[in-house]
Design a protein around this motif. Structure first.
Motif, PDB file in Angstrom:
ATOM      1  N   SER A 145      -8.147 -10.437  12.176  1.00 57.49           N
ATOM      2  CA  SER A 145      -7.345 -11.512  11.577  1.00 57.49           C
ATOM      3  C   SER A 145      -8.122 -12.238  10.483  1.00 57.49           C
ATOM      4  O   SER A 145      -7.598 -13.159   9.847  1.00 57.49           O
ATOM      5  CB  SER A 145      -6.921 -12.511  12.655  1.00 57.49           C
ATOM      6  OG  SER A 145      -8.064 -13.040  13.322  1.00 57.49           O
ATOM      7  N   TYR A 193      -3.178 -20.079  -1.878  1.00 58.40           N
ATOM      8  CA  TYR A 193      -3.396 -18.670  -1.539  1.00 58.40           C
ATOM      9  C   TYR A 193      -2.551 -18.256  -0.341  1.00 58.40           C
ATOM     10  O   TYR A 193      -2.007 -17.143  -0.311  1.00 58.40           O
ATOM     11  CB  TYR A 193      -4.881 -18.424  -1.258  1.00 58.40           C
ATOM     12  CG  TYR A 193      -5.152 -17.074  -0.655  1.00 58.40           C
ATOM     13  CD1 TYR A 193      -5.085 -15.925  -1.429  1.00 58.40           C
ATOM     14  CD2 TYR A 193      -5.451 -16.948   0.700  1.00 58.40           C
ATOM     15  CE1 TYR A 193      -5.299 -14.675  -0.879  1.00 58.40           C
ATOM     16  CE2 TYR A 193      -5.667 -15.702   1.265  1.00 58.40           C
ATOM     17  CZ  TYR A 193      -5.600 -14.567   0.474  1.00 58.40           C
ATOM     18  OH  TYR A 193      -5.811 -13.330   1.039  1.00 58.40           O
ATOM     19  N   LEU A 194      -2.413 -19.148   0.645  1.00 50.68           N
ATOM     20  CA  LEU A 194      -1.630 -18.844   1.849  1.00 50.68           C
ATOM     21  C   LEU A 194      -0.143 -19.111   1.675  1.00 50.68           C
ATOM     22  O   LEU A 194       0.628 -19.007   2.633  1.00 50.68           O
ATOM     23  CB  LEU A 194      -2.171 -19.665   3.030  1.00 50.68           C
ATOM     24  CG  LEU A 194      -3.597 -19.347   3.493  1.00 50.68           C
ATOM     25  CD1 LEU A 194      -4.006 -20.275   4.631  1.00 50.68           C
ATOM     26  CD2 LEU A 194      -3.734 -17.895   3.923  1.00 50.68           C
ATOM     27  N   ASP A 244     -10.459  -6.526   7.270  1.00 48.42           N
ATOM     28  CA  ASP A 244      -9.801  -7.825   7.415  1.00 48.42           C
ATOM     29  C   ASP A 244      -8.290  -7.624   7.526  1.00 48.42           C
ATOM     30  O   ASP A 244      -7.792  -6.486   7.543  1.00 48.42           O
ATOM     31  CB  ASP A 244     -10.201  -8.775   6.284  1.00 48.42           C
ATOM     32  CG  ASP A 244      -9.397  -8.580   5.006  1.00 48.42           C
ATOM     33  OD1 ASP A 244      -8.770  -7.518   4.825  1.00 48.42           O
ATOM     34  OD2 ASP A 244      -9.395  -9.505   4.165  1.00 48.42           O
ATOM     35  N   ALA A 245      -7.554  -8.727   7.583  1.00 53.67           N
ATOM     36  CA  ALA A 245      -6.105  -8.653   7.799  1.00 53.67           C
ATOM     37  C   ALA A 245      -5.386  -7.954   6.657  1.00 53.67           C
ATOM     38  O   ALA A 245      -4.266  -7.455   6.841  1.00 53.67           O
ATOM     39  CB  ALA A 245      -5.549 -10.062   7.989  1.00 53.67           C
ATOM     40  N   ASN A 246      -6.022  -7.895   5.487  1.00 56.74           N
ATOM     41  CA  ASN A 246      -5.406  -7.260   4.322  1.00 56.74           C
ATOM     42  C   ASN A 246      -5.959  -5.868   4.045  1.00 56.74           C
ATOM     43  O   ASN A 246      -5.643  -5.269   3.007  1.00 56.74           O
ATOM     44  CB  ASN A 246      -5.610  -8.148   3.088  1.00 56.74           C
ATOM     45  CG  ASN A 246      -5.036  -9.535   3.279  1.00 56.74           C
ATOM     46  OD1 ASN A 246      -3.896  -9.691   3.705  1.00 56.74           O
ATOM     47  ND2 ASN A 246      -5.831 -10.559   3.003  1.00 56.74           N
ATOM     48  N   GLY A 247      -6.799  -5.368   4.927  1.00 49.54           N
ATOM     49  CA  GLY A 247      -7.357  -4.028   4.759  1.00 49.54           C
ATOM     50  C   GLY A 247      -8.681  -3.979   4.028  1.00 49.54           C
ATOM     51  O   GLY A 247      -9.220  -2.889   3.813  1.00 49.54           O
ATOM     52  N   THR A 248      -9.209  -5.126   3.632  1.00 54.07           N
ATOM     53  CA  THR A 248     -10.518  -5.151   2.961  1.00 54.07           C
ATOM     54  C   THR A 248     -11.609  -4.739   3.939  1.00 54.07           C
ATOM     55  O   THR A 248     -11.696  -5.283   5.040  1.00 54.07           O
ATOM     56  CB  THR A 248     -10.826  -6.559   2.420  1.00 54.07           C
ATOM     57  OG1 THR A 248      -9.793  -6.942   1.510  1.00 54.07           O
ATOM     58  CG2 THR A 248     -12.166  -6.589   1.710  1.00 54.07           C
ATOM     59  N   ASP A 270      -9.496 -13.217   7.026  1.00 53.04           N
ATOM     60  CA  ASP A 270      -9.031 -13.066   5.650  1.00 53.04           C
ATOM     61  C   ASP A 270     -10.251 -13.248   4.750  1.00 53.04           C
ATOM     62  O   ASP A 270     -10.790 -14.351   4.636  1.00 53.04           O
ATOM     63  CB  ASP A 270      -7.951 -14.098   5.326  1.00 53.04           C
ATOM     64  CG  ASP A 270      -7.278 -13.834   3.988  1.00 53.04           C
ATOM     65  OD1 ASP A 270      -8.000 -13.594   3.003  1.00 53.04           O
ATOM     66  OD2 ASP A 270      -6.037 -13.871   3.934  1.00 53.04           O
ATOM     67  N   ASN A 307     -10.632 -13.422   1.657  1.00 58.69           N
ATOM     68  CA  ASN A 307     -10.475 -14.393   0.571  1.00 58.69           C
ATOM     69  C   ASN A 307     -10.617 -15.822   1.078  1.00 58.69           C
ATOM     70  O   ASN A 307     -11.254 -16.663   0.435  1.00 58.69           O
ATOM     71  CB  ASN A 307      -9.116 -14.204  -0.104  1.00 58.69           C
ATOM     72  CG  ASN A 307      -9.022 -12.891  -0.860  1.00 58.69           C
ATOM     73  OD1 ASN A 307      -9.952 -12.495  -1.550  1.00 58.69           O
ATOM     74  ND2 ASN A 307      -7.905 -12.198  -0.719  1.00 58.69           N
TER      75      ASN A 307
END
Length: 696
Positions: A242, A618-619, A80-84, A244, A246
């Motif tokens: 892109s 969160y955003l 995902d966008a955060n590396g998950t 997310d 979460n």
């Protein structure tokens, strides 16, 4: 008679050889030719090795006798966008037995059988079956053995006790793993045998994710020793999306909680970044686990009602699982795998008013100061088309903002009458309706399929123009509406929606950046800013009050679309909203198909608010101290209302019976369909009556 010494001396002089300069020159020439020959030969060998080395290598191996095994490549990760990590490959081992070697010596056989039972849990009967063919050197005893099991067994074999174990080895391979199970399943898709992606980014980027297998060769050399030759595998590329995780998790939790309160045929949610149309989350309420995509339990919702059971010809879901044909099982799974926001079309309802008003403002056909009188409906040729206010005599006089706030069908019909067919269709096309968005997900219908699913200038009559103005008669996908709405609020910039941001190799080096693609301008910055304010008023003053989140300035639009056949009491309810109003950071689009409570758009607006309340902090979307004085019991929403007063046409959607939405909305039982504007006997029939149905 003796010879004289002088003659002997003369003979010695005559035998002496003289190495002349000419001879030296010839020798140098010959030596030079030999060296040039060696140079040419060396160059030829280098060329042959570069051009045909692999071919000759295979010939040599074939002549000498060899064995080989595949070195599998690792399919690329999806993050995902955060590396998950959302999808990855895990190495597993297939346990291979060599019965011919195991049974050769009783002592070694006993040790091997004991190890198979201790470390892999086999029974005596299972082992006897593996060893039944005593001449075999290849029996697959167990697939997908974990590394931990292999490690324990290998350590045991290094001990004195384990030294007699023979005839066991492993073949390595990779299996696809989705650590978060159902999360984002329709965005990700899944893989089948042979690393073939099915659905989602797994399918769309299949060639980028796949690599190339390597191979290890073992063959006899000239000294009868074993030589190994390895061609390493090339791993696939990784995809940075892109998505997310979460945000996706919040969406899924909120929809599941909503469905526990009240059921619906389907609820889908699309979350996008309005600045570039990158997709942050996408959800359908009927999910599956990509780790086991063929699990029939995911299809159980298709047998929940007695009506569905009777249509299936099975007495229960368990009956279907046990006795259904393979084709029936796959058809049921196909409905689960299908990505509704991308592949399916429906009538969007009043969310479409956003685009009708945007186009009219851009062309100067109307101004924010214009007023419209609503008396509950309009007589358009031989059809009376209702506003949801018709039961209490209409909205009365409304300005342009009020027309959107109150979601007034009457005012929209007056606006589109001023705009005319040509201009209205111009902005349908500019906003991307009747054409593909080119999202990087499979299953989106082609341009030729979509073109006939909205009325265009060459087949639009007075009635189809009127109902199209408020999103009936036209059919769109969620992806089309979401992308168009982003353009309406971001300054008029229409981007291709996308999921993947960049492609990287296994070491994290960027192979290709997939920058957002700006396709065209739809409206001006000024009109876009005006629309944001109108949409804000919808939430603070109009039918979108149930979408409010305390402390946040939100804009949005409600939608209630009557399904086919008209008058059946079935509706699709929706809400699309954004925040903050002056600088939109996120768009959330909620579509609920036939929820239990179909009285109005409030159910979709409520779900939007539940999702937004969790997502906004969160955003890091800033608060504006916006306060709303709203009484939930009396808060206005957009009532679900039949389009027509009096007799309704059997089928008034663009494309007629060829429109796949007709079947999806259970219009198969209608006895008559029309493929033209229901009021105009002189108009051309609806376009593209031979179009394809959207594919999954």
């Amino acid at each position: 008679m003796t010879r004289r010494p002088q003659n002997r001396e003369n003979r010695r002089k005559r035998k002496r050889k003289v190495f002349t300069n000419r001879m030296r020159g010839r020798l140098k020439f010959v030596f030079g030719c030999v060296m040039v020959g060696f140079g040419v030969l060396g160059a030829k060998i280098i060329w042959i090795n570069a051009q045909k080395g692999s071919q000759y290598k295979q010939q040599v191996l074939t002549q000498q006798g060899y064995s080989s095994k595949v070195i599998p490549y690792k399919r690329g990760d999806i993050v995902d966008a955060n590396g998950t990590v959302l999808a990855t490959d895990k190495k597993v081992y297939d346990l291979i037995l060599e019965p011919a070697n195991i049974v050769q010596y009783e002592k070694k056989k006993t040790a091997t059988v004991s190890a198979l039972k201790e470390f892999f849990g086999f029974t005596d009967e299972e082992i006897a079956g593996f060893l039944a063919n005593e001449k075999s050197y290849y029996v697959v005893a167990k697939k997908g053995v974990e590394y931990e099991e292999v490690q324990k067994f290998e350590e045991y074999c290094k001990t004195d006790e384990g030294s007699n174990v023979v005839g066991i080895y492993y073949e390595e391979r990779y299996v696809r793993v989705y650590p978060n199970k159902e999360l984002a399943c329709h965005l990700l898709g899944f893989t089948v045998s042979g690393n073939v992606g099915m659905y989602g980014v797994e399918e769309y980027y299949n060639s980028e994710l796949n690599g190339t297998n390597g191979r290890e060769y073992s063959y006899l050399n000239e000294d009868y020793g074993v030589t190994n030759s390895i061609e390493p595998a090339t791993n696939g590329y990784n995809l940075v999306t892109s998505i997310d995780a979460n945000v996706q998790k919040i969406v899924e939790e909120k929809v599941k909680a909503k469905l526990e309160e009240e059921d619906a045929k389907n609820i889908s949610v699309l979350v996008m970044n309005p600045k570039n149309c990158q997709i942050m989350a996408l959800y359908n309420s009927h999910t599956f686990d990509p780790n086991d995509a063929y699990d029939l339990d995911s299809t159980q919702y298709q047998f929940d009602t007695q009506e569905e059971l009777e249509a299936s010809r099975y007495s229960s879901f368990e009956d279907f699982k046990q006795n259904g044909t393979d084709e029936e099982h796959v058809d049921a799974l196909y409905k689960v795998w299908r990505n509704f926001p991308v592949s399916d079309v429906f009538e969007p309802g009043s969310t479409y008013k956003t685009f009708t008003i945007s186009g009219a403002l851009e062309e100067g056909v109307i101004t924010p100061e214009d007023t419209f009188f609503c008396d509950g409906g309009e007589q358009i040729e031989d059809r009376y088309i209702q506003c949801h206010s018709h039961d209490y005599g209409g909205h009365g006089m409304v300005d342009l903002s009020g027309a959107l706030e109150k979601s007034c069908n009457d005012a929209l019909m007056q606006i589109v009458a001023k705009e005319g067919i040509a201009l209205f269709d111009k902005y349908q096309v500019l906003f991307g309706f009747g054409q593909s968005t080119n999202v990087d997900l499979p299953g989106e219908p082609s341009d030729s399929s979509l073109s006939g699913l909205v009325y265009h200038a060459d087949n639009m009559g007075a009635v189809s123009l009127a109902i199209s103005s408020f999103g009936q008669g036209v059919t769109t996908s969620m992806m089309q509406v979401g992308t168009a709405f982003c353009s309406a609020i971001n300054g008029g910039y229409y981007y291709e929606p996308s999921v993947v941001q960049r492609i990287e190799d296994e070491n994290g080096n960027i192979v290709r950046n997939l920058d957002p693609v700006l396709v065209r301008r739809t409206i001006s910055e000024d009109v876009s800013a005006q629309m944001r304010q109108f949409l804000k008023n919808v939430v603070s003053e109009g039918t979108g009050k149930k979408a409010t989140v305390e402390g946040y300035e939100i804009g949005g639009k409600t939608g209630t679309a009557e399904k086919l056949p008209r008058g059946n009491g079935k509706y699709i309810l929706s809400f699309i909203g954004f925040a903050p109003v002056d600088d939109p950071q996120v768009v959330i689009y909620v579509v609920a198909d036939e929820p239990e409570l179909q009285s109005g758009s409030g159910e979709a607006a409520h779900l939007f608010a539940d999702i937004a309340e969790a997502i906004f902090p969160y955003l890091n979307i800033y608060k504006t101290d916006e306060t709303y004085d709203i009484d939930e019991a009396t808060a206005e929403d957009e009532p679900a209302t039949p389009i027509y007063g009096g007799e309704a046409p059997a089928n008034d959607v663009a494309g007629g019976s060829d429109n796949p939405y007709v079947e999806q909305s259970e219009g198969e039982t209608t006895t008559e369909t029309t493929t033209e504007d229901p009021s105009a006997t002189t108009e051309s029939p609806a376009q593209d009556t031979t179009q394809e149905a959207p594919t999954g």
